[in-house]
Design a protein around this motif. Structure first.
Motif, short mmCIF file in Angstrom:
data_model
loop_
_atom_site.label_atom_id
_atom_site.label_comp_id
_atom_site.label_asym_id
_atom_site.label_seq_id
_atom_site.Cartn_x
_atom_site.Cartn_y
_atom_site.Cartn_z
N ASP A 221 50.04 -30.14 -1.32
CA ASP A 221 50.29 -29.01 -1.79
C ASP A 221 49.45 -27.75 -0.70
O ASP A 221 48.56 -27.35 -1.70
CB ASP A 221 50.26 -28.95 -3.16
CG ASP A 221 51.16 -26.93 -4.00
OD1 ASP A 221 51.50 -26.51 -2.83
OD2 ASP A 221 51.07 -26.82 -5.09
N GLY A 222 50.38 -26.59 -0.20
CA GLY A 222 49.59 -25.81 0.53
C GLY A 222 50.05 -24.48 -0.08
O GLY A 222 49.93 -22.97 0.95
N THR A 223 50.45 -24.43 -0.61
CA THR A 223 51.47 -23.01 -1.24
C THR A 223 49.27 -21.72 -1.49
O THR A 223 48.78 -22.47 -1.81
CB THR A 223 52.13 -22.80 -2.62
OG1 THR A 223 52.82 -23.79 -2.75
CG2 THR A 223 52.23 -21.58 -3.08
N ALA A 224 49.72 -20.89 -1.14
CA ALA A 224 49.06 -20.22 -0.76
C ALA A 224 49.25 -18.63 -1.68
O ALA A 224 50.13 -17.88 -1.29
CB ALA A 224 48.09 -19.74 0.70
N SER A 225 49.02 -18.26 -1.99
CA SER A 225 49.60 -16.87 -2.71
C SER A 225 48.37 -15.82 -2.22
O SER A 225 48.97 -14.74 -2.53
CB SER A 225 48.84 -16.92 -4.87
OG SER A 225 47.39 -17.90 -4.46
N LYS A 226 47.57 -15.90 -1.79
CA LYS A 226 47.57 -14.36 -0.57
C LYS A 226 47.21 -14.90 0.71
O LYS A 226 46.66 -15.22 1.87
CB LYS A 226 45.84 -14.52 -1.24
CG LYS A 226 45.84 -13.36 -2.38
CD LYS A 226 44.02 -13.44 -2.92
CE LYS A 226 44.12 -12.91 -4.53
NZ LYS A 226 42.42 -13.23 -4.45
N ALA A 227 48.83 -14.68 1.63
CA ALA A 227 48.94 -15.11 2.75
C ALA A 227 48.19 -14.30 3.57
O ALA A 227 48.36 -14.84 4.84
CB ALA A 227 50.41 -15.04 2.19
#
Length: 276
Positions: A221-227
């Motif tokens: 899961d590579g979801t990054a909330s601060k792209a």
């Protein structure tokens, strides 16, 4: 604050279960009413790595979940057998692996304009191989496992073909950067065998059965909330190799029928059987 330390979950596992009839000093066959040699192993390996930071701290760096698993089950004999009744060899194995890698809030360092890892950073394959090599060194220094188990791990870590098989790549080439990476290399071998030159004389049936069920699941899961800080690319790589063997070696055997079966362990469907 900002943490630059990646998260790592690493498993280097070698499980082995063996049922073996050994030789004696005379080298003569064993005499028995019946013989049943059976080995069963059920192994599950779970590997998790999460770079999620506590207290609002942004964690920049790849999250690695890595597993090298070698599971083996063997039922065999080193000694000839003379039996009034049946002779049975059974090997059953179940090998399950689950990996999960989860990126931190800020993902990993971004690539440069050419899509490569930035200066001072390493691509995904290099990071994976570095961690596996470190784990292998610690395994050897701590005397974990016997020489055979350590040898299998060494081959998996250092062999060029093994590195190519577990490479994080797409049709466009290798992945240079990723926020979460899961790599699972799983080898499962189940063998029931009467070796060459070993003689089986039985008034009953000779049965040789092996069963193997191998399952693996890898998620990244590579979801990054601060792209704006990092990237959220994820990669999952699986190299799973199940091997199932039931074999009667070359010799002069005398039995009242025989069945040689290699099948899935726990499979309710009728197996394919050589029955004579």
């Amino acid at each position: 604050g900002v943490s630059l330390t990646p998260a790592l979950g690493l498993n280097m596992v070698s499980n082995s279960t063996t049922a073996r009839l050994g030789t004696d000093s005379s080298g003569s066959p064993i005499w028995a009413h019946s013989v049943n040699i059976s080995a069963t192993q059920e192994a599950t390996t779970t590997t998790k790595a999460s770079a999620e930071a506590n207290g609002g701290t942004a964690a920049i760096g790849v999250s690695l979940a890595l597993a090298l698993v070698d599971d083996e089950v063997l039922a065999t004999t080193d000694r000839s057998i003379t039996s009034v009744g049946a002779v049975t060899f059974t090997a059953m194995g179940k090998s399950e692996g689950e990996l999960e890698a989860k990126a931190g809030a800020s993902g990993a360092k971004a690539a440069d304009d050419n899509g490569n890892a930035t200066a001072g950073d390493k691509d995904v394959d290099t990071k994976v191989n570095d961690q596996l090599t470190t784990g292998k060194t610690k395994q050897a220094n701590s005397d974990v496992g016997d020489s055979a188990q350590q040898g299998k791990t060494t081959t998996t870590v250092t062999d060029d073909d093994s590195k190519k098989q577990r490479s994080a790549k797409t049709s466009e080439g290798k992945v240079a950067v990723a926020a979460a990476v899961a790599v699972n290399v799983q080898d499962s071998t189940v063998t029931a065998v009467v070796p060459n030159a070993v003689v089986i004389n039985a008034g009953g049936k000779l049965t040789i059965t092996s069963g193997n069920t191998t399952g693996a699941k890898a998620s990244a899961d590579g979801t990054a909330s601060k792209a704006e800080v990092g990237i959220g690319v994820a990669g999952a790589v699986q190299v799973v190799a199940p091997h199932t063997l039931a074999s009667l070696g070359t010799s002069s055997h005398t039995v009242n029928g025989h069945a040689i079966t290699a099948r899935q362990y726990g499979n309710p469907a009728p197996p394919v059987v050589d029955d004579y």
